[in-house]
Design a protein around this motif. Structure first.
Motif, mmCIF file in Angstrom:
data_model
loop_
_atom_site.group_PDB
_atom_site.id
_atom_site.type_symbol
_atom_site.label_atom_id
_atom_site.label_comp_id
_atom_site.label_asym_id
_atom_site.label_seq_id
_atom_site.Cartn_x
_atom_site.Cartn_y
_atom_site.Cartn_z
ATOM 1 N N VAL A 185 0.819 -1.207 0.000
ATOM 2 C CA VAL A 185 0.000 0.000 0.000
ATOM 3 C C VAL A 185 0.856 1.261 0.000
ATOM 4 O O VAL A 185 0.486 2.274 -0.604
ATOM 5 N N ALA A 186 2.027 1.209 0.659
ATOM 6 C CA ALA A 186 2.848 2.415 0.818
ATOM 7 C C ALA A 186 3.666 2.753 -0.418
ATOM 8 O O ALA A 186 3.854 3.943 -0.733
ATOM 9 N N VAL A 187 4.174 1.731 -1.127
ATOM 10 C CA VAL A 187 5.068 1.992 -2.260
ATOM 11 C C VAL A 187 4.420 2.865 -3.328
ATOM 12 O O VAL A 187 5.057 3.803 -3.828
ATOM 13 N N PRO A 188 3.161 2.623 -3.725
ATOM 14 C CA PRO A 188 2.561 3.499 -4.733
ATOM 15 C C PRO A 188 2.509 4.967 -4.321
ATOM 16 O O PRO A 188 2.542 5.861 -5.180
ATOM 17 N N ARG A 189 2.465 5.258 -3.040
ATOM 18 C CA ARG A 189 2.419 6.641 -2.589
ATOM 19 C C ARG A 189 3.755 7.341 -2.811
ATOM 20 O O ARG A 189 3.812 8.576 -2.856
ATOM 21 N N LEU A 190 4.825 6.537 -2.910
ATOM 22 C CA LEU A 190 6.144 7.122 -3.135
ATOM 23 C C LEU A 190 6.372 7.490 -4.590
ATOM 24 O O LEU A 190 7.333 8.206 -4.907
ATOM 25 N N SER A 191 5.522 6.989 -5.476
ATOM 26 C CA SER A 191 5.642 7.317 -6.897
ATOM 27 C C SER A 191 5.012 8.677 -7.165
ATOM 28 O O SER A 191 4.435 9.325 -6.287
ATOM 29 N N ASP A 192 5.101 9.112 -8.409
ATOM 30 C CA ASP A 192 4.615 10.444 -8.766
ATOM 31 C C ASP A 192 3.105 10.566 -8.651
ATOM 32 O O ASP A 192 2.579 11.569 -8.181
ATOM 33 N N GLY A 193 2.372 9.546 -9.088
ATOM 34 C CA GLY A 193 0.912 9.619 -9.060
ATOM 35 C C GLY A 193 0.314 8.551 -8.161
ATOM 36 O O GLY A 193 0.914 7.506 -7.928
ATOM 37 N N GLU A 194 -0.856 8.842 -7.613
ATOM 38 C CA GLU A 194 -1.513 7.881 -6.747
ATOM 39 C C GLU A 194 -2.324 6.895 -7.581
ATOM 40 O O GLU A 194 -2.809 7.226 -8.668
ATOM 41 N N PRO A 195 -2.474 5.667 -7.119
ATOM 42 C CA PRO A 195 -3.241 4.676 -7.889
ATOM 43 C C PRO A 195 -4.716 5.040 -7.923
ATOM 44 O O PRO A 195 -5.223 5.778 -7.074
ATOM 45 N N GLY A 196 -5.421 4.496 -8.909
ATOM 46 C CA GLY A 196 -6.848 4.725 -9.013
ATOM 47 C C GLY A 196 -7.610 3.928 -7.983
ATOM 48 O O GLY A 196 -7.046 3.090 -7.272
ATOM 49 N N PRO A 197 -8.926 4.149 -7.894
ATOM 50 C CA PRO A 197 -9.737 3.440 -6.888
ATOM 51 C C PRO A 197 -9.668 1.924 -7.015
ATOM 52 O O PRO A 197 -9.569 1.218 -6.003
ATOM 53 N N TRP A 198 -9.743 1.391 -8.263
ATOM 54 C CA TRP A 198 -9.697 -0.055 -8.432
ATOM 55 C C TRP A 198 -8.340 -0.621 -8.033
ATOM 56 O O TRP A 198 -8.253 -1.645 -7.351
ATOM 57 N N ALA A 199 -7.251 0.052 -8.436
ATOM 58 C CA ALA A 199 -5.913 -0.406 -8.064
ATOM 59 C C ALA A 199 -5.717 -0.337 -6.553
ATOM 60 O O ALA A 199 -5.107 -1.234 -5.956
ATOM 61 N N THR A 200 -6.256 0.692 -5.937
ATOM 62 C CA THR A 200 -6.154 0.817 -4.479
ATOM 63 C C THR A 200 -6.866 -0.332 -3.782
ATOM 64 O O THR A 200 -6.353 -0.919 -2.821
ATOM 65 N N LEU A 201 -8.056 -0.664 -4.256
ATOM 66 C CA LEU A 201 -8.804 -1.779 -3.672
ATOM 67 C C LEU A 201 -8.035 -3.085 -3.846
ATOM 68 O O LEU A 201 -7.979 -3.919 -2.917
ATOM 69 N N ALA A 202 -7.441 -3.281 -5.021
ATOM 70 C CA ALA A 202 -6.655 -4.491 -5.258
ATOM 71 C C ALA A 202 -5.453 -4.562 -4.317
ATOM 72 O O ALA A 202 -5.111 -5.635 -3.797
ATOM 73 N N LEU A 203 -4.810 -3.419 -4.070
ATOM 74 C CA LEU A 203 -3.666 -3.394 -3.161
ATOM 75 C C LEU A 203 -4.095 -3.690 -1.721
ATOM 76 O O LEU A 203 -3.389 -4.385 -0.984
ATOM 77 N N LEU A 204 -5.231 -3.172 -1.315
ATOM 78 C CA LEU A 204 -5.734 -3.464 0.025
ATOM 79 C C LEU A 204 -6.057 -4.948 0.176
ATOM 80 O O LEU A 204 -5.770 -5.558 1.217
ATOM 81 N N ARG A 205 -6.647 -5.528 -0.842
ATOM 82 C CA ARG A 205 -6.926 -6.965 -0.793
ATOM 83 C C ARG A 205 -5.638 -7.780 -0.757
ATOM 84 O O ARG A 205 -5.551 -8.789 -0.054
ATOM 85 N N TRP B 192 -22.575 -14.871 -8.800
ATOM 86 C CA TRP B 192 -22.448 -14.668 -7.346
ATOM 87 C C TRP B 192 -21.207 -13.816 -7.092
ATOM 88 O O TRP B 192 -20.194 -14.306 -6.593
ATOM 89 N N PRO B 193 -21.240 -12.568 -7.472
ATOM 90 C CA PRO B 193 -20.023 -11.742 -7.411
ATOM 91 C C PRO B 193 -19.480 -11.622 -5.987
ATOM 92 O O PRO B 193 -20.235 -11.557 -5.024
ATOM 93 N N LEU B 194 -18.168 -11.623 -5.901
ATOM 94 C CA LEU B 194 -17.495 -11.492 -4.613
ATOM 95 C C LEU B 194 -16.480 -10.354 -4.642
ATOM 96 O O LEU B 194 -16.435 -9.535 -3.728
ATOM 97 N N PHE B 195 -15.701 -10.308 -5.721
ATOM 98 C CA PHE B 195 -14.677 -9.274 -5.848
ATOM 99 C C PHE B 195 -15.212 -8.148 -6.729
ATOM 100 O O PHE B 195 -14.967 -8.118 -7.936
ATOM 101 N N THR B 196 -15.947 -7.246 -6.126
ATOM 102 C CA THR B 196 -16.552 -6.136 -6.854
ATOM 103 C C THR B 196 -15.867 -4.835 -6.462
ATOM 104 O O THR B 196 -15.064 -4.778 -5.526
ATOM 105 N N SER B 197 -16.178 -3.771 -7.170
ATOM 106 C CA SER B 197 -15.656 -2.438 -6.872
ATOM 107 C C SER B 197 -16.778 -1.585 -6.294
ATOM 108 O O SER B 197 -17.961 -1.884 -6.481
ATOM 109 N N PRO B 198 -16.449 -0.497 -5.584
ATOM 110 C CA PRO B 198 -17.486 0.325 -4.954
ATOM 111 C C PRO B 198 -18.536 0.860 -5.915
ATOM 112 O O PRO B 198 -19.686 1.059 -5.525
ATOM 113 N N GLY B 199 -18.175 1.085 -7.166
ATOM 114 C CA GLY B 199 -19.150 1.586 -8.123
ATOM 115 C C GLY B 199 -20.068 0.533 -8.692
ATOM 116 O O GLY B 199 -21.045 0.856 -9.385
#
Length: 223
Positions: free
Chosen positions: A32-52, A168-175
């Motif tokens: 989760v921390a490494v992407p914050r060290l880059s120039d741009g922050e990850p998108g919502p879907w990438a963030t959710l994938a990193l949290l998982r 029977w979706p399990l891995f969905t996104s907030p939208g």
């Protein structure tokens, strides 16, 4: 019972797999921390994938929690296994809660998914890891089932991502309109994992019966 519990706290804490837990926690934090060290922050879907991925890394470490090289010796001590497991779980549960809070705080609020829902996913993943470890301890005599349980959890997670039925979706996104429906399934999985964990805590009946029926042999005739 209180005195016995106090006497067990220090020995149990010394036998916890702190290295595996630290490795899993650091791996999850890094994801989760490494992407914050880059120039741009990850998108919502990438963030959710990193949290998982972070939750899975920590859960893999939890599969080693019930490893006990002295398992066959401690089975005969006055403290029952549910108490010994509870003493293992208590500090790790507190540390996991603090760790997950830190993971969430590392995610920018602009792309952070709903906290309650993603925490439910993480709790379920960790509970499944513990249930798998408890089941391995219950059904086998292996004192260190952690590596096998970790491999099984990782393999199951990959299969779930690749082959989980779309109806029977399990891995969905907030939208996704099925976001709430998916997390109802996560809640059922959590309940099932906790039931399995609780059912596997007592000592095996056949093991207790074997110990009760065991008698020292005094000779060929047993007398």
């Amino acid at each position: 019972m209180r005195e016995l519990t106090r006497e067990l706290i220090a020995p149990v804490c010394r036998t916890l797999p702190w290295r595996a837990l630290a490795a899993g926690s650091l791996l999850g934090l890094s994801a989760v921390a490494v992407p914050r060290l880059s120039d741009g922050e990850p998108g919502p879907w990438a963030t959710l994938a990193l949290l998982r991925a972070a939750a899975l890394a920590h859960a893999l470490a939890l599969t080693f929690l019930l490893d006990d090289p002295a398992r066959h010796t401690t089975a005969t001590v006055p403290a029952r296994r549910p108490l010994r497991v509870a003493l293992r779980l208590a500090p790790v549960a507190a540390a996991t809660a603090l760790w997950w809070t830190a993971v969430l705080l590392l995610v920018p609020s602009s792309v952070r998914p709903p906290t309650g829902a993603v925490t439910l996913e993480a709790a379920t993943t960790c509970a499944l890891a513990l249930a798998g470890a408890a089941l391995a301890v219950r059904l086998t005599d292996e004192p260190r089932p952690g590596p096998s349980v970790a491999a099984a959890l990782l393999f199951t997670a990959l299969l779930a991502v690749l082959l989980w039925p779309d109806r029977w979706p399990l891995f969905t996104s907030p939208g996704d309109p099925k976001w709430g429906e998916a997390h109802e399934r996560w809640a059922w999985l959590l309940a099932g994992a906790l039931l399995v964990l609780g059912a596997c805590l007592p000592e095996p009946v056949r093991g207790r019966a074997w110990r009760r029926g065991r008698r020292p042999s005094l000779g060929p005739s047993g007398a």
